[in-house]
Design an enzyme around this catalytic site. Structure first.
Site, PDB file in Angstrom:
ATOM      1  N   ASP A   7       0.862  -1.198   0.000  1.00 41.79           N
ATOM      2  CA  ASP A   7       0.000   0.000   0.000  1.00 41.79           C
ATOM      3  C   ASP A   7       0.891   1.238   0.000  1.00 41.79           C
ATOM      4  OD1 ASP A   7      -2.294   1.631   0.154  1.00 41.79           O
ATOM      5  OD2 ASP A   7      -2.100   1.776   2.325  1.00 41.79           O
ATOM      6  N   SER A   8       0.295   2.357  -0.380  1.00 40.77           N
ATOM      7  CA  SER A   8       1.007   3.636  -0.352  1.00 40.77           C
ATOM      8  C   SER A   8       1.418   3.992   1.081  1.00 40.77           C
ATOM      9  CB  SER A   8       0.114   4.733  -0.919  1.00 40.77           C
ATOM     10  OG  SER A   8      -1.109   4.767  -0.211  1.00 40.77           O
ATOM     11  N   CYS A  71      -3.699  -0.790  -2.305  1.00 38.13           N
ATOM     12  CA  CYS A  71      -3.995   0.625  -2.540  1.00 38.13           C
ATOM     13  C   CYS A  71      -4.891   0.767  -3.775  1.00 38.13           C
ATOM     14  CB  CYS A  71      -2.666   1.350  -2.769  1.00 38.13           C
ATOM     15  SG  CYS A  71      -2.844   3.084  -3.162  1.00 38.13           S
ATOM     16  N   GLU A 157      -6.496   8.888   9.615  1.00 38.13           N
ATOM     17  CA  GLU A 157      -5.170   8.633  10.213  1.00 38.13           C
ATOM     18  C   GLU A 157      -5.043   9.284  11.585  1.00 38.13           C
ATOM     19  OE1 GLU A 157      -1.771   8.793   7.741  1.00 38.13           O
ATOM     20  OE2 GLU A 157      -2.624   7.122   6.615  1.00 38.13           O
ATOM     21  N   CYS A 187     -11.256   3.293  -1.321  1.00 38.54           N
ATOM     22  CA  CYS A 187      -9.960   3.744  -0.793  1.00 38.54           C
ATOM     23  C   CYS A 187      -9.669   2.935   0.469  1.00 38.54           C
ATOM     24  CB  CYS A 187     -10.050   5.238  -0.478  1.00 38.54           C
ATOM     25  SG  CYS A 187      -8.623   5.901   0.372  1.00 38.54           S
ATOM     26  N   HIS A 189      -8.637   3.555   3.351  1.00 42.57           N
ATOM     27  CA  HIS A 189      -8.974   4.055   4.695  1.00 42.57           C
ATOM     28  C   HIS A 189     -10.470   4.083   5.017  1.00 42.57           C
ATOM     29  CE1 HIS A 189      -4.890   5.385   4.256  1.00 42.57           C
ATOM     30  NE2 HIS A 189      -4.867   5.992   5.431  1.00 42.57           N
TER      31      HIS A 189
END
Ligand code: DGL
Length: 263
Positions: A7-8, A71, A157, A187, A189
């Protein structure tokens, strides 16, 4: 050999945890490009280069037989080229899979679908393109509406679910009069905000969340591809590596993945 999950940043740990929960027997390595996150607002070229470098690392240094690109931005903007150009030339016997296509297959079963994602994913139009491909197979039609939701990643985050609420309202606004019957959380998150999103979008709208889809799809994939499955070692290990030891790293790893001690 291991299963690599890329993932990024650290958001992919959410899907990584779900994969490991379903298949705890395998050995996993998670690679988060925390130095270069976010990918969501980067150019096509940069996302491809960063993703290719990570895949190369996971193949060469970590001996992965298969890499899951967790991602969405990288799945949308780099996966196809990696499969066609990079794998075909350098690692014919290994696999790289993304998280977008399996969820697009689920979305294609609905009539009117909203997609929330990063700007990079939305501008790639990858959700609409992949959903249409399944529509052709299923002989049906899905109307796809997409909206970027750039501020949700930093809020998640920071653990600011409550403060994310007005932004959720704002980002869902364009879907209001569209009568959607499903909403894709496009996405890494967004599954963390599932509850808040559900409250806002209405309970009749089906939430399509990759943490519920990818583990099952990977399991089915491995069952269909014994040539990959038989290469995978089963010591139940997990390793998490990142390109930068960021300040919030330990907190997020604990929160989104939990203990990495062998089960
Ligand atoms: N991992 C990214 C995605 O799923 C979100 C974070 C970023 O922008 O890099 O699209």
């Amino acid at each position: 050999m291991k299963i690599g999950i890329f993932d990024s940043g650290l958001g992919g740990l959410i899907v990584a945890r779900a994969i490991r929960k379903m298949m705890p027997e395998y050995d996993y390595i998670y690679f988060g490009d925390t130095k270069r996150v976010p990918y969501g607002n980067k150019s096509h070229k940069a996302v491809y280069e960063f993703t290719r470098e990570a895949v190369e690392y996971l193949f060469q240094k970590e001996n992965c037989a298969i890499v899951i690109i967790a991602c969405n931005t990288a799945s949308a903007r780099a996966l196809k080229r990696i499969q066609r150009e990079y794998l075909a030339k350098n690692f014919k016997d290994r696999k790289v899979l993304g998280v977008l296509i399996p969820a697009a297959e689920v979305a294609a079963q609905f009539k009117r679908v909203g997609v929330l994602a990063t700007l990079g994913t939305v501008t790639s139009n990858a959700w609409a393109i992949e959903i249409k491909k399944f529509n052709r197979k299923m002989n049906n039609q899905t109307k796809v509406f997409q909206n970027p939701a750039p501020l949700l990643v930093p809020l998640v985050e920071e653990g600011e679910n409550e403060r994310a609420k007005p932004f959720i309202v704002k980002y869902l606004q364009p879907f209001r009069n569209k009568n959607i019957d499903a909403l894709v959380l496009g996405c890494t998150h967004y599954p963390i905000l599932k509850k808040e999103i559900k409250e806002n979008v209405g309970h009749s709208v089906k939430i399509i969340s990759q943490d519920k889809i990818i583990p099952r799809k990977l399991k089915e994939y491995l069952a269909r591809h014994p040539e990959i499955a038989k290469k995978l070692s089963k010591k139940r290990s997990v390793k998490i590596i990142t390109t930068d030891k960021t300040q919030n790293m330990d907190r997020l790893v604990k929160k989104w993945f939990g203990s990495i001690i062998k089960k």
